[in-house]
Design a protein around this motif. Structure first.
Motif, short mmCIF file in Angstrom:
data_model
loop_
_atom_site.label_atom_id
_atom_site.label_comp_id
_atom_site.label_asym_id
_atom_site.label_seq_id
_atom_site.Cartn_x
_atom_site.Cartn_y
_atom_site.Cartn_z
N ASN A 225 0.21 -12.25 14.10
CA ASN A 225 -1.18 -12.93 13.22
C ASN A 225 -1.00 -11.87 11.94
OD1 ASN A 225 -1.58 -15.09 15.00
ND2 ASN A 225 -2.66 -13.58 16.33
N VAL A 226 -0.53 -12.30 10.59
CA VAL A 226 -0.61 -11.27 9.50
C VAL A 226 -1.74 -11.46 8.65
CG1 VAL A 226 0.78 -10.41 7.69
CG2 VAL A 226 1.83 -11.08 10.01
N ARG A 227 -2.69 -10.60 8.37
CA ARG A 227 -3.62 -10.74 7.21
C ARG A 227 -3.69 -10.18 6.14
NH1 ARG A 227 -7.66 -14.11 9.40
NH2 ARG A 227 -7.30 -14.69 11.96
N ASN A 228 -4.27 -10.34 5.07
CA ASN A 228 -4.28 -9.63 3.82
C ASN A 228 -5.46 -8.72 3.73
OD1 ASN A 228 -6.18 -11.26 3.21
ND2 ASN A 228 -5.06 -12.70 1.73
N ALA A 229 -5.70 -8.15 2.62
CA ALA A 229 -6.58 -7.17 2.69
C ALA A 229 -8.11 -7.86 2.52
CB ALA A 229 -6.68 -6.27 1.20
N SER A 230 -7.96 -9.33 2.36
CA SER A 230 -9.28 -10.08 2.37
C SER A 230 -9.39 -10.76 3.80
CB SER A 230 -9.36 -10.95 1.36
OG SER A 230 -8.98 -10.68 -0.01
N ASN A 231 -8.76 -10.33 4.65
CA ASN A 231 -8.88 -10.76 6.09
C ASN A 231 -8.48 -12.31 6.14
OD1 ASN A 231 -9.21 -10.31 8.79
ND2 ASN A 231 -11.34 -10.74 8.71
N SER A 232 -7.63 -12.62 5.26
CA SER A 232 -7.18 -14.23 5.44
C SER A 232 -5.60 -14.07 5.91
CB SER A 232 -7.35 -14.66 4.18
OG SER A 232 -8.68 -14.92 3.59
N LEU A 233 -5.48 -15.14 6.87
CA LEU A 233 -4.12 -15.33 7.19
C LEU A 233 -3.17 -15.33 5.94
CD1 LEU A 233 -4.42 -17.70 10.29
CD2 LEU A 233 -3.65 -15.20 10.15
N SER A 234 -2.07 -14.57 6.09
CA SER A 234 -1.10 -14.52 4.73
C SER A 234 0.30 -14.10 5.14
CB SER A 234 -1.70 -13.18 3.78
OG SER A 234 -0.97 -12.99 2.65
N ASP A 235 1.14 -14.73 4.47
CA ASP A 235 2.52 -14.53 4.74
C ASP A 235 2.98 -13.41 4.08
OD1 ASP A 235 3.04 -16.85 6.37
OD2 ASP A 235 3.54 -17.87 4.84
N HIS A 236 3.31 -12.31 4.89
CA HIS A 236 4.18 -11.10 4.21
C HIS A 236 4.70 -10.51 5.13
CE1 HIS A 236 -0.42 -9.52 4.91
NE2 HIS A 236 0.41 -8.50 5.48
N MET A 237 5.71 -9.54 4.76
CA MET A 237 6.66 -8.82 5.59
C MET A 237 5.83 -8.09 6.71
SD MET A 237 9.20 -5.80 4.48
CE MET A 237 9.64 -6.48 3.25
N ASN A 238 6.31 -8.07 7.90
CA ASN A 238 5.87 -7.40 9.14
C ASN A 238 6.96 -6.79 10.01
OD1 ASN A 238 5.69 -9.31 11.28
ND2 ASN A 238 5.00 -10.47 9.67
N THR A 239 6.45 -5.76 10.71
CA THR A 239 7.32 -5.12 11.71
C THR A 239 6.56 -4.94 13.01
OG1 THR A 239 8.58 -4.00 10.03
CG2 THR A 239 8.83 -3.29 12.14
N CYS A 240 7.14 -5.26 14.08
CA CYS A 240 6.42 -4.95 15.19
C CYS A 240 7.58 -4.47 16.32
CB CYS A 240 5.73 -6.33 15.87
SG CYS A 240 7.04 -7.41 16.48
N LEU A 241 7.10 -3.96 17.33
CA LEU A 241 7.87 -3.32 18.42
C LEU A 241 6.88 -3.67 19.66
CD1 LEU A 241 6.44 -0.21 19.40
CD2 LEU A 241 7.41 0.13 17.27
N ALA A 242 7.70 -3.39 20.82
CA ALA A 242 7.10 -3.59 22.16
C ALA A 242 7.77 -2.55 23.22
CB ALA A 242 7.45 -5.03 22.80
N ILE A 243 7.00 -2.12 23.94
CA ILE A 243 7.43 -1.30 25.11
C ILE A 243 6.83 -1.68 26.28
CG2 ILE A 243 7.12 1.15 25.92
CD1 ILE A 243 6.36 1.90 22.91
N GLY A 244 7.70 -1.87 27.49
CA GLY A 244 7.18 -2.22 28.67
C GLY A 244 8.71 -2.45 29.73
N ASP A 245 8.40 -2.70 30.72
CA ASP A 245 9.59 -2.86 31.73
C ASP A 245 10.19 -4.38 31.54
OD1 ASP A 245 9.00 -0.50 33.02
OD2 ASP A 245 7.52 -1.49 34.48
N LEU A 246 11.59 -4.30 31.28
CA LEU A 246 12.21 -5.67 31.18
C LEU A 246 12.51 -6.32 32.62
CD1 LEU A 246 15.18 -4.79 28.55
CD2 LEU A 246 12.69 -6.04 28.19
N ALA A 247 12.34 -7.42 32.55
CA ALA A 247 12.59 -8.43 33.98
C ALA A 247 13.89 -8.01 34.55
CB ALA A 247 12.55 -9.95 33.59
#
Length: 108
Positions: A86-108
């Motif tokens: 869920n990406v938001r802009n500086a005005s706290n509105s949902l906005s389409d822009h580039m984003n990066t995420c990562l996850a850490i945990g145990d794989l199945a």
């Protein structure tokens, strides 16, 4: 002695990461992500190649709005095999822009 157990390293390693372009459906690069889908303005779903063993799993992210150089993302594990951005802009509105995420945990 500077050695640690292999399990310590494996458990703390990133198991998934993805960089998505402004259109929310194109990846620049990724690891353990089979596909991405545009779920609406500011919403992007990443489907994982290899699922996690439990939901929720730990995730983190970053987004940058090119125009205002501001923005933030919320990343939510929606199942053991997908994460929602869920990406938001500086005005706290949902906005389409580039984003990066990562996850850490145990794989199945």
């Amino acid at each position: 002695n500077n050695s640690i157990a292999t399990s310590f390293v494996a458990n703390g390693s990133v198991k998934m990461w993805s960089n998505v372009q402004t259109n929310q459906s194109t990846q620049d690069d990724s690891f353990n992500v089979s596909s991405v889908s545009d779920e609406g303005t500011g919403l992007c779903k990443r489907n994982l190649t290899n699922a996690f063993s439990a939901n929720p799993f730990n995730n983190a992210g970053l987004s940058v709005e090119q125009q205002d150089n501001a923005g933030f993302s919320r990343f939510t594990s929606v199942s053991t095999s997908a994460v929602q951005t869920n990406v938001r802009n500086a005005s706290n509105s949902l906005s389409d822009h580039m984003n990066t995420c990562l996850a850490i945990g145990d794989l199945a």
